[in-house]
Write an enzyme that holds these catalytic residues in place. Structure first.
Site, PDB file in Angstrom:
ATOM      1  N   CYS A 107       0.531   3.027   5.952  1.00  0.00           N
ATOM      2  CA  CYS A 107       1.000   1.720   6.390  1.00  0.00           C
ATOM      3  C   CYS A 107       0.894   0.746   5.222  1.00  0.00           C
ATOM      4  CB  CYS A 107       0.161   1.229   7.571  1.00  0.00           C
ATOM      5  SG  CYS A 107      -1.596   1.139   7.162  1.00  0.00           S
ATOM      6  N   HIS A 150      -9.913   2.073  -1.155  1.00  0.00           N
ATOM      7  CA  HIS A 150      -8.459   1.935  -1.099  1.00  0.00           C
ATOM      8  C   HIS A 150      -7.960   0.962  -2.153  1.00  0.00           C
ATOM      9  CE1 HIS A 150      -4.474   1.276   0.275  1.00  0.00           C
ATOM     10  NE2 HIS A 150      -4.715   0.242   1.055  1.00  0.00           N
ATOM     11  N   CYS A 169       0.821  -1.215   0.000  1.00  0.00           N
ATOM     12  CA  CYS A 169       0.000   0.000   0.000  1.00  0.00           C
ATOM     13  C   CYS A 169       0.852   1.261   0.000  1.00  0.00           C
ATOM     14  CB  CYS A 169      -0.942   0.001   1.194  1.00  0.00           C
ATOM     15  SG  CYS A 169      -1.906  -1.507   1.249  1.00  0.00           S
TER      16      CYS A 169
END
Lengths: 431, 439
Positions: free
Chosen positions: A418, A388, A97
């Protein structure tokens, strides 16, 4: 005697703007769009916004987390399909990510060193058009058959096939070394830090509220280009409230302590984003006004495998190192963008920075970093509302934060993201 | 079904059974001659000599009488600007008829007169006004893609007459027929005839699709840097257009109060100025008058008319539209002839015509021209949705017996945007193939 070339002083890298397609929940409107399709749309929208058709840029850097093996050169193939000059080089990065933000850092660093003058950083992910592979048994058998030199050897290799080999291998959202999903990991950390359900639901509601208001005031008019008939993030629930969120059943964690629901966790999402970065000179030559400067960045990783630290806690470690290097305190920021992998991630991160024991023992600080003004956090919504698409989140955040800093007439912003594998990527923007 | 019928009606079978087939119109391609040679230039008016000279300079062969032409004739330019008495009109017939008889496919007839509004003598006014009747009737007689148009001069300056005559002769005016353009003393020069808009910055609203997209394409082809504007929800199509023409995409709703300012800011900061504005964005919300609700009424008025008035305040402000700038609005024949079910749309488009007329006078001293084009039946996604029979009637009810293309509207706008078209202001140019509506 030939004169030695003098080392060049690093220069500032500007964020000039960004573009993304609206993010869409997985298996929705973008179900049949590939990573390359979506990234091409995001880059072409950026090209149109900044009049870059036919322009040769220094580099385009992007990546995807869920990636087909055929997409080994995803970003370069994307560039060839856009209106950019085909002589624009490109490469892929992958840091889970953190991919999108890492791509921006890489482009900014090359600009700072004078190796390139302008570049695009991006990211894309499709949780719908996911790569499905043949099973490991079938793959090994086929490779053995391929190595065979005689028909007899080939027959022998193929005789090893078993019905179970024909079950395809589907990508799973599991940490390879623990077998736990990211949500299960987060649930452990949330329980450890005592992050309560109500606080998570409040954060989720605020994310939807802030994102909805940003859309309403036209904030995304020059940050988003519609795609496949979608004009707005499909996960957005403008009427989301703490009361509604409180009715959802927990999906991660066990028993009494289970607090994480589908409402306060990010859904699987499809989408792509791209950010234009350049040197001050390049921007001026192209009559473009920088929105903000990418000042500095830091990455960190934690040992979550042996239980030493939570999977998504790495940004907690990266930020104090970044602050120290830049002589800043956590309170020296006008805006904070903490990626909402889960509401609990954001809340744990903030709790950890406020905890004197943790800051002393784990971060080696004399005093805790302290609390932040929550009114400055994720002011235009974040991943809980927008969704996301893993590698696309960094680009969404960089462009939105840069624009908001510019709209505020200047200021400093902190980005914290994160990533799987116990990693974290953080950066500072200034305008 | 309706697509099938359209295919059928244009098929070789239909042709053989006698369904009239429209002529393929000659459309402008950069670098090609204005029109076919020879061009007959005749008449006793004050522009004939200079027009002949300009035509020859443009590489065309001119002849003074039909006898000089060996075979067919490409175009006929008749200068009647000095006609003062009805008996002078017979020259049109004497000079023109033999030439029109030998006019080639996609030929042109351009008549030059003196604007009756500049005359006082009743006989002279009547004589000059008569030219309009001749041209409009001739437009309906001409076949095979040929057109007839009238240029009315308001003085002796020849630059404007040449710009208008050049437009009417060229393929840029493919779908302009039976029209009148008035030219005043405004003078400008196109430095590069192939790229007359070179170095100019143009803003086109509603540029994501249809006519707006073609306006962006044609302005860019002629050398302009294009800022393509459309609502954020049309952003993907807008981006494609902007990238195709090498311009920039600006996602804006034209009805927002600060749109004009944002356009100016974008054009000036990103492209160094603003020279051409094309107000093309528009919507339809049809309903019979008695059933018209508030939303339909006000959205059409707001998008099609109010937004232009509001944007113009910023566009004409300090440091915005340059000296010698161009404003072109897209009106509609619905604003001239009216249309059943379109009281709101007709109001907005007629309003645009009023705006153009009034504003032209106010900005004349800054060298800025303000004009409108009024498209007739244009083949777009919008007209493709009209039921087959209605569409076929709309398409054929004009002298050219076919629908126009978005590019035809764009070409007219591109001409009005040229530096050379400085003499044309406050006018409404119909791009309708001489539609029977609003004639």
């Amino acid at each position: 005697m030939a004169s030695q070339p003098r080392p060049r002083a690093p220069r500032r890298a500007a964020v000039l703007g960004g573009n993304r397609i609206p993010f869409a929940r997985a298996n929705g409107p973008y179900a049949k769009a590939s990573n390359q399709d979506m990234l091409t749309a995001a880059v072409d929208g950026l090209v149109a916004r900044f009049g870059l058709a036919g322009e040769r840029l220094g580099e385009v850097v992007a990546g995807a987390v869920l990636k087909h093996s055929r997409d080994f050169n995803l970003t370069r193939e994307t560039v060839l399909g856009t209106r950019l000059d085909p002589r624009t080089p490109a490469y892929d990065v992958q840091q889970a990510c953190g991919t999108g933000l890492e791509a921006a850092i890489l482009v900014a660093n090359k600009i700072a060193l004078g190796q390139i003058d302008a570049g695009i950083a991006g990211g894309v992910d499709s949780a719908s058009d996911a790569p499905i592979a043949v099973s490991e048994g079938l793959r090994q058998t086929m490779l053995a058959a391929n190595r065979a030199k005689t028909p007899a050897q080939r027959a022998k290799a193929l005789a090893g096939l078993r019905p179970g080999h024909f079950v395809p291998s589907v990508p799973e959202n599991l940490e390879p070394r623990t077998g736990l999903s990211m949500g299960e990991h987060m649930a452990l950390t949330a329980a450890q830090w005592g992050v309560i359900r109500e606080a998570q639901d409040e954060l989720a509601a605020a994310s939807h509220r802030n994102l909805a208001s940003a859309w309403d005031r036209g904030f995304f008019d020059d940050l988003v280009t519609p795609y496949l008939g979608v004009t707005k993030d499909t996960n957005l629930r403008p009427d989301s409230t703490v009361e509604k969120l409180s009715t959802l059943k927990p999906v991660f964690g066990r028993g009494e302590g289970a607090t994480m629901t589908a409402g306060n966790s990010t859904p699987l999402t499809d989408g792509a984003s791209a950010v234009l970065l350049a040197s001050e000179e390049w921007a001026a030559e192209h009559r473009l006004t920088p929105l903000a400067w990418l000042v500095d960045a830091e990455t960190a990783a934690v040992d979550y495998v042996h239980g030493d630290e939570g999977l998504l806690m790495a940004p907690v470690y990266a930020v104090p190192r970044l602050l120290a290097r830049n002589g800043l305190t956590l309170q020296d920021f006008d805006l904070y963008e903490i990626h909402e992998a889960f509401a609990a991630t954001v809340l744990t991160t903030l709790k950890a920075w406020e905890d004197p024991d943790f800051c002393r023992e784990r971060l080696g600080l004399d005093a805790p970093l302290g609390a932040i003004d929550r009114a400055r956090l994720n002011v235009n919504g974040s991943s809980l509302a927008a969704g996301h698409p893993f590698a696309a989140t960094g680009g969404r955040i960089v462009a939105s934060l840069a624009k908001q800093l510019k709209d505020n007439g200047g200021g400093r912003g902190l980005i914290s993201i994160c990533a799987a594998g116990g990693q974290g990527v953080v950066a500072i923007l200034e305008a | 079904m309706s697509d099938f019928l359209s295919t059928l009606i244009g098929s070789p079978v239909a042709k053989r059974v006698g369904v009239p087939q429209p002529t393929r119109l000659r459309r402008y391609e950069p670098g090609t001659p204005l029109c076919d040679s020879p061009v007959l230039v005749a008449g006793e008016g004050r522009f004939a000599a200079s027009l002949s000279e300009s035509l020859r300079a443009a590489g065309l062969v001119t002849v003074g009488s039909v006898e000089e032409a060996i075979d067919t004739i490409g175009a006929v330019v008749l200068d009647l600007s000095s006609a003062t008495d009805p008996e002078d009109l017979d020259a049109l017939r004497v000079l023109g008829a033999p030439a029109v008889k030998r006019l080639r496919t996609n030929g042109r007839v351009v008549v030059i007169g003196t604007d009756p509004a500049t005359l006082t003598d009743v006989t002279e006014v009547a004589t000059q006004r008569a030219l309009e009747g001749v041209v409009r009737s001739l437009g309906k007689e001409l076949r095979r893609g040929a057109t007839a148009n009238l240029v009315l001069a308001r003085g002796d300056a020849s630059a404007g007459a040449w710009s208008a005559v050049g437009f009417f002769l060229s393929g840029r005016s493919a779908y302009v027929d039976g029209q009148v353009v008035r030219v005043d003393a405004g003078a400008g020069v196109d430095d590069d005839p192939v790229k007359p808009l070179d170095g100019r910055v143009a803003v086109v609203t509603g540029a994501a699709r249809g006519i707006g997209a073609d306006i962006a394409r044609v302005l860019a082809r002629d050398g302009a840097t294009v800022v393509a504007v459309d609502v954020p929800s049309a952003g993907d199509a807008l981006a494609r257009v902007a990238n195709e023409v090498g311009g920039t995409a600006l996602q804006l709703d034209v009805t927002a109060p600060d749109t004009g300012t944002r356009i100016v800011e974008h054009a000036v900061s990103r492209h160094g100025g603003l020279d051409i504005v094309v107000h093309n964005a528009g919507i339809t919300r049809d309903k019979l008058f008695v059933n018209m609700d508030e939303a339909r009424w006000s959205s059409v008025i707001d998008v099609n008319l109010r937004s232009i008035l509001r944007m113009n305040e910023a566009l004409l402000g300090e440091g915005a539209l340059s000296e010698g700038g161009r404003i072109v609005c897209v009106a509609s024949i619905a604003g001239i002839a009216g249309n059943r079910g379109q009281t709101n749309y007709g109001a907005s488009k007629a309003g645009v015509i009023g705006l153009v007329t009034a504003l032209a006078d106010q900005v004349r001293d800054r060298g800025i021209t303000v004009n409108a084009v009024a498209p007739g039946f244009i083949e777009t996604e919008m007209t493709a949705r009209i039921p087959f029979a209605t569409r076929e009637i709309g398409r054929r009810m004009n002298s050219l017996q076919q629908g126009g293309k978005p590019k035809d509207v764009a070409e007219a706008i591109a001409w009005l945007s040229q530096p050379g078209a400085a003499a044309v202001t406050g006018q409404v140019l119909r791009v309708c193939g001489q539609s029977l509506l609003g004639a």
